[in-house]
Scaffold this motif. Structure first.
Motif, PDB file in Angstrom:
ATOM      1  N   LYS A  91      -3.763  -3.203  -5.648  1.00 29.32           N
ATOM      2  CA  LYS A  91      -2.577  -2.430  -5.260  1.00 29.32           C
ATOM      3  C   LYS A  91      -1.286  -3.204  -5.543  1.00 29.32           C
ATOM      4  O   LYS A  91      -0.214  -2.620  -5.541  1.00 29.32           O
ATOM      5  CB  LYS A  91      -2.629  -2.079  -3.767  1.00 29.32           C
ATOM      6  CG  LYS A  91      -3.743  -1.130  -3.400  1.00 29.32           C
ATOM      7  CD  LYS A  91      -3.597  -0.745  -1.927  1.00 29.32           C
ATOM      8  CE  LYS A  91      -4.852  -0.109  -1.383  1.00 29.32           C
ATOM      9  NZ  LYS A  91      -4.789   0.049   0.095  1.00 29.32           N
ATOM     10  N   ASN A 123      -0.890  -8.327  -1.768  1.00 30.06           N
ATOM     11  CA  ASN A 123      -1.643  -7.346  -0.985  1.00 30.06           C
ATOM     12  C   ASN A 123      -3.093  -7.819  -0.919  1.00 30.06           C
ATOM     13  O   ASN A 123      -3.622  -8.387  -1.871  1.00 30.06           O
ATOM     14  CB  ASN A 123      -1.569  -5.962  -1.642  1.00 30.06           C
ATOM     15  CG  ASN A 123      -2.014  -4.864  -0.694  1.00 30.06           C
ATOM     16  OD1 ASN A 123      -1.333  -4.555   0.277  1.00 30.06           O
ATOM     17  ND2 ASN A 123      -3.182  -4.290  -0.944  1.00 30.06           N
ATOM     18  N   THR A 151      -5.895  -6.212  -0.943  1.00 37.97           N
ATOM     19  CA  THR A 151      -6.606  -5.627  -2.083  1.00 37.97           C
ATOM     20  C   THR A 151      -5.677  -5.778  -3.278  1.00 37.97           C
ATOM     21  O   THR A 151      -4.702  -5.032  -3.421  1.00 37.97           O
ATOM     22  CB  THR A 151      -6.935  -4.142  -1.805  1.00 37.97           C
ATOM     23  OG1 THR A 151      -7.670  -4.070  -0.589  1.00 37.97           O
ATOM     24  CG2 THR A 151      -7.740  -3.531  -2.938  1.00 37.97           C
ATOM     25  N   SER A 183       0.847  -1.194   0.000  1.00 36.30           N
ATOM     26  CA  SER A 183       0.000   0.000   0.000  1.00 36.30           C
ATOM     27  C   SER A 183       0.888   1.252   0.000  1.00 36.30           C
ATOM     28  O   SER A 183       1.861   1.309  -0.757  1.00 36.30           O
ATOM     29  CB  SER A 183      -0.946  -0.058   1.203  1.00 36.30           C
ATOM     30  OG  SER A 183      -1.870   0.997   1.165  1.00 36.30           O
ATOM     31  N   THR A 184       0.586   2.236   0.831  1.00 35.82           N
ATOM     32  CA  THR A 184       1.312   3.525   0.803  1.00 35.82           C
ATOM     33  C   THR A 184       2.829   3.326   0.871  1.00 35.82           C
ATOM     34  O   THR A 184       3.574   3.909   0.077  1.00 35.82           O
ATOM     35  CB  THR A 184       0.866   4.406   2.001  1.00 35.82           C
ATOM     36  OG1 THR A 184      -0.559   4.454   2.007  1.00 35.82           O
ATOM     37  CG2 THR A 184       1.416   5.804   1.898  1.00 35.82           C
ATOM     38  N   LYS A 222      -3.211   5.194  15.453  1.00 28.36           N
ATOM     39  CA  LYS A 222      -2.731   3.874  15.900  1.00 28.36           C
ATOM     40  C   LYS A 222      -1.362   4.002  16.587  1.00 28.36           C
ATOM     41  O   LYS A 222      -1.146   3.458  17.668  1.00 28.36           O
ATOM     42  CB  LYS A 222      -2.650   2.952  14.663  1.00 28.36           C
ATOM     43  CG  LYS A 222      -2.186   1.539  14.908  1.00 28.36           C
ATOM     44  CD  LYS A 222      -0.751   1.259  14.498  1.00 28.36           C
ATOM     45  CE  LYS A 222      -0.416   1.499  13.068  1.00 28.36           C
ATOM     46  NZ  LYS A 222       0.994   1.297  12.750  1.00 28.36           N
ATOM     47  N   PHE A 258      -0.784  -2.906   8.280  1.00 25.88           N
ATOM     48  CA  PHE A 258      -1.239  -1.807   9.134  1.00 25.88           C
ATOM     49  C   PHE A 258      -0.774  -1.920  10.591  1.00 25.88           C
ATOM     50  O   PHE A 258      -0.209  -0.989  11.138  1.00 25.88           O
ATOM     51  CB  PHE A 258      -2.771  -1.705   9.070  1.00 25.88           C
ATOM     52  CG  PHE A 258      -3.289  -0.511   9.818  1.00 25.88           C
ATOM     53  CD1 PHE A 258      -3.038   0.773   9.341  1.00 25.88           C
ATOM     54  CD2 PHE A 258      -3.991  -0.652  11.005  1.00 25.88           C
ATOM     55  CE1 PHE A 258      -3.483   1.891  10.040  1.00 25.88           C
ATOM     56  CE2 PHE A 258      -4.436   0.460  11.708  1.00 25.88           C
ATOM     57  CZ  PHE A 258      -4.185   1.732  11.226  1.00 25.88           C
TER      58      PHE A 258
HETATM   59  N1  LIG Z   1       2.908   5.944   5.767  1.00 24.32           N
HETATM   60  C1  LIG Z   1       3.938   6.249   6.536  1.00 24.32           C
HETATM   61  O1  LIG Z   1       4.396   7.399   6.577  1.00 24.32           O
HETATM   62  C2  LIG Z   1       4.625   5.217   7.371  1.00 24.32           C
HETATM   63  C3  LIG Z   1       5.964   5.419   7.700  1.00 24.32           C
HETATM   64  C4  LIG Z   1       6.643   4.449   8.454  1.00 24.32           C
HETATM   65  C5  LIG Z   1       5.956   3.332   8.885  1.00 24.32           C
HETATM   66  N2  LIG Z   1       4.631   3.175   8.569  1.00 24.32           N
HETATM   67  C6  LIG Z   1       3.975   1.974   9.079  1.00 24.32           C
HETATM   68  O2  LIG Z   1       4.026   1.027   8.037  1.00 24.32           O
HETATM   69  C7  LIG Z   1       2.837   0.236   8.010  1.00 24.32           C
HETATM   70  C8  LIG Z   1       2.130   0.391   6.673  1.00 24.32           C
HETATM   71  O3  LIG Z   1       1.871   1.765   6.497  1.00 24.32           O
HETATM   72  P1  LIG Z   1       1.113   2.308   5.195  1.00 24.32           P
HETATM   73  O4  LIG Z   1       1.190   3.805   5.298  1.00 24.32           O
HETATM   74  O5  LIG Z   1       1.589   1.619   3.977  1.00 24.32           O
HETATM   75  O6  LIG Z   1      -0.359   1.863   5.557  1.00 24.32           O
HETATM   76  P2  LIG Z   1      -1.661   1.772   4.614  1.00 24.32           P
HETATM   77  O7  LIG Z   1      -1.464   2.501   3.358  1.00 24.32           O
HETATM   78  O8  LIG Z   1      -2.796   2.127   5.508  1.00 24.32           O
HETATM   79  O9  LIG Z   1      -1.718   0.221   4.275  1.00 24.32           O
HETATM   80  C9  LIG Z   1      -2.058  -0.732   5.224  1.00 24.32           C
HETATM   81  C10 LIG Z   1      -1.791  -2.092   4.648  1.00 24.32           C
HETATM   82  O10 LIG Z   1      -2.233  -3.095   5.588  1.00 24.32           O
HETATM   83  C11 LIG Z   1      -3.126  -3.983   4.897  1.00 24.32           C
HETATM   84  N3  LIG Z   1      -4.068  -4.547   5.842  1.00 24.32           N
HETATM   85  C12 LIG Z   1      -4.810  -3.906   6.781  1.00 24.32           C
HETATM   86  N4  LIG Z   1      -5.543  -4.788   7.481  1.00 24.32           N
HETATM   87  C13 LIG Z   1      -5.275  -6.020   6.963  1.00 24.32           C
HETATM   88  C14 LIG Z   1      -5.686  -7.335   7.279  1.00 24.32           C
HETATM   89  N5  LIG Z   1      -6.557  -7.567   8.267  1.00 24.32           N
HETATM   90  N6  LIG Z   1      -5.183  -8.366   6.561  1.00 24.32           N
HETATM   91  C15 LIG Z   1      -4.296  -8.143   5.570  1.00 24.32           C
HETATM   92  N7  LIG Z   1      -3.855  -6.921   5.220  1.00 24.32           N
HETATM   93  C16 LIG Z   1      -4.329  -5.872   5.926  1.00 24.32           C
HETATM   94  C17 LIG Z   1      -3.764  -3.115   3.840  1.00 24.32           C
HETATM   95  O11 LIG Z   1      -4.381  -3.914   2.862  1.00 24.32           O
HETATM   96  P3  LIG Z   1      -5.468  -3.250   1.857  1.00 24.32           P
HETATM   97  O12 LIG Z   1      -4.667  -2.536   0.831  1.00 24.32           O
HETATM   98  O13 LIG Z   1      -6.228  -4.403   1.373  1.00 24.32           O
HETATM   99  O14 LIG Z   1      -6.320  -2.315   2.714  1.00 24.32           O
HETATM  100  C18 LIG Z   1      -2.539  -2.379   3.344  1.00 24.32           C
HETATM  101  O15 LIG Z   1      -1.731  -3.190   2.529  1.00 24.32           O
HETATM  102  C19 LIG Z   1       2.026   0.691   9.219  1.00 24.32           C
HETATM  103  O16 LIG Z   1       2.326  -0.092  10.324  1.00 24.32           O
HETATM  104  C20 LIG Z   1       2.518   2.120   9.433  1.00 24.32           C
HETATM  105  O17 LIG Z   1       2.335   2.541  10.773  1.00 24.32           O
HETATM  106  C21 LIG Z   1       3.959   4.070   7.801  1.00 24.32           C
END
Ligand SMILES: NC(=O)c1ccc[n+]([C@@H]2O[C@H](COP(=O)([O-])OP(=O)(O)OC[C@H]3O[C@@H](n4cnc5c(N)ncnc54)[C@H](OP(=O)(O)O)[C@@H]3O)[C@@H](O)[C@H]2O)c1
Length: 295
Positions: free
Chosen positions: A43, A38, A40, A17-18, A243, A73
């Motif tokens: 993506k 992934n 979904t 994802s992101t 979170k 997540f």
């Molecule tokens: N964005 C940032 O700036 C950043 C920086 C450092 C670390 N992080 C950490 O890195 C992680 C990912 O961040 P992100 O920004 O990429 O988050 P995101 O865009 O919200 O993506 C979340 C991911 O988790 C998946 N997911 C959620 N619930 C699920 C489940 N029950 N079973 C399987 N897959 C599931 C989602 O799948 P779907 O696509 O199907 O919804 C998606 O691939 C998080 O822990 C976040 O705290 C984020």
């Protein structure tokens, strides 16, 4: 001279994802054999264009992988996905957990790894969507030192720097301290912009006043401008910020650490999420700073 196969370990990435999508592109660009999955599927599919194999389920994704990265997540989604993959893991596979899961979360996932016979590395990352796309993350890594040579090309592909911080758990604890800081800064910028506005000063002047000084940073200018210009496409999703602040509060309470500031920041992020902003960027905490009318 024959190439050392360990220099290009086969990698599986669960979660595109992101953050994960950019990481996948850089793993593929570094020439590492890569399979992605992934929940979904839309993506993950575009990653076939950069040479990744796109798997239909987690077990198929991890089959044959020497290194499995999770970028999902939270601890629950990671545990669920890794358990769903259990039939596919190669013997001796190394699980590199990069999601932000907090203290209890990393301990729980390390237990899952032991149960499934996986070698576990705690490796949360610093940096948002942009650095993930540019291969410029900072990896905070903790785990068995013997795994470093195997993981070097993987971390070099996704990050500009790897900071080894000790055993499993230390990196996730450090990550909480880092995110408490990042989210406090974002809320602090929103708070000062709102104060300027409420005092009848053009809030853009706040960004001008601090520009180039010791307290300025690209994050202050970037998030501040996004707030004033109404640009809130998720780079660091606000729901993820809530979170992370919950993980900070939980860890601080367990450690007896003062968390008054993190509590106040949490409450602003939670208010913005309750107002429907969870899917936007953390910059949308701005909407928790509406003026209240003096009585
Ligand atoms: N964005 C940032 O700036 C950043 C920086 C450092 C670390 N992080 C950490 O890195 C992680 C990912 O961040 P992100 O920004 O990429 O988050 P995101 O865009 O919200 O993506 C979340 C991911 O988790 C998946 N997911 C959620 N619930 C699920 C489940 N029950 N079973 C399987 N897959 C599931 C989602 O799948 P779907 O696509 O199907 O919804 C998606 O691939 C998080 O822990 C976040 O705290 C984020």
């Amino acid at each position: 001279m024959t190439e050392n196969p360990a220099a290009r370990p086969a990698v599986a990435l669960l979660g595109t994802s992101t953050m994960g999508a950019g990481m996948a592109r850089n793993l593929a660009a570094a020439g590492l054999p890569l399979t992605v999955w992934n929940r979904t599927a839309d993506k993950a599919r575009p990653l076939a264009r950069v040479g990744a194999r796109v798997a239909e389920d987690p077990a198929a994704a991890v089959r044959g992988a020497e290194v499995v990265l999770t970028m999902l997540f939270d601890a629950d989604s990671v545990e669920q996905t890794v358990r769903a993959a259990r039939e596919g893991f190669a013997p001796g596979a190394v699980w590199v957990q990069t999601s932000t899961v907090g203290v209890e979360g990393v301990e729980r996932l390390a237990r899952v790894a032991a149960e499934l016979g996986l070698r576990f590395v705690d490796a949360p990352v610093l940096g948002t969507r942009g650095p993930a796309e540019q291969g410029a993350l900072t990896v905070l890594a903790g785990g068995d030192e013997e795994l470093r040579p195997l993981l070097e090309p993987v971390f070099a592909a996704i990050g500009q720097r790897t900071l080894w911080v000790g055993g499993v758990g230390a990196a996730s604890r450090l990550k909480l301290a880092c995110n408490a800081w990042v989210l406090t800064v974002v809320d602090g910028v929103a708070s000062s912009l709102a104060l300027a506005r409420d005092l009848g000063v053009d809030p853009r002047l706040f960004l001008e006043a601090v520009r180039g000084g010791a307290m300025d940073s690209p994050y202050v200018q970037g998030k501040g401008a996004a707030m004033l210009e109404g640009r809130h496409e998720a780079q660091f999703g606000l729901g993820g910020g809530v979170k992370d602040l919950e993980l900070v509060l939980e860890a601080a309470a367990a450690a007896g650490s003062d968390a008054a500031l993190a509590r106040a920041v949490h409450d602003h992020f939670a208010a913005a999420a309750a107002a429907g902003r969870a899917g936007q960027d953390v910059s949308a905490v701005w909407f928790a700073h509406e003026p209240t009318r003096p009585s």
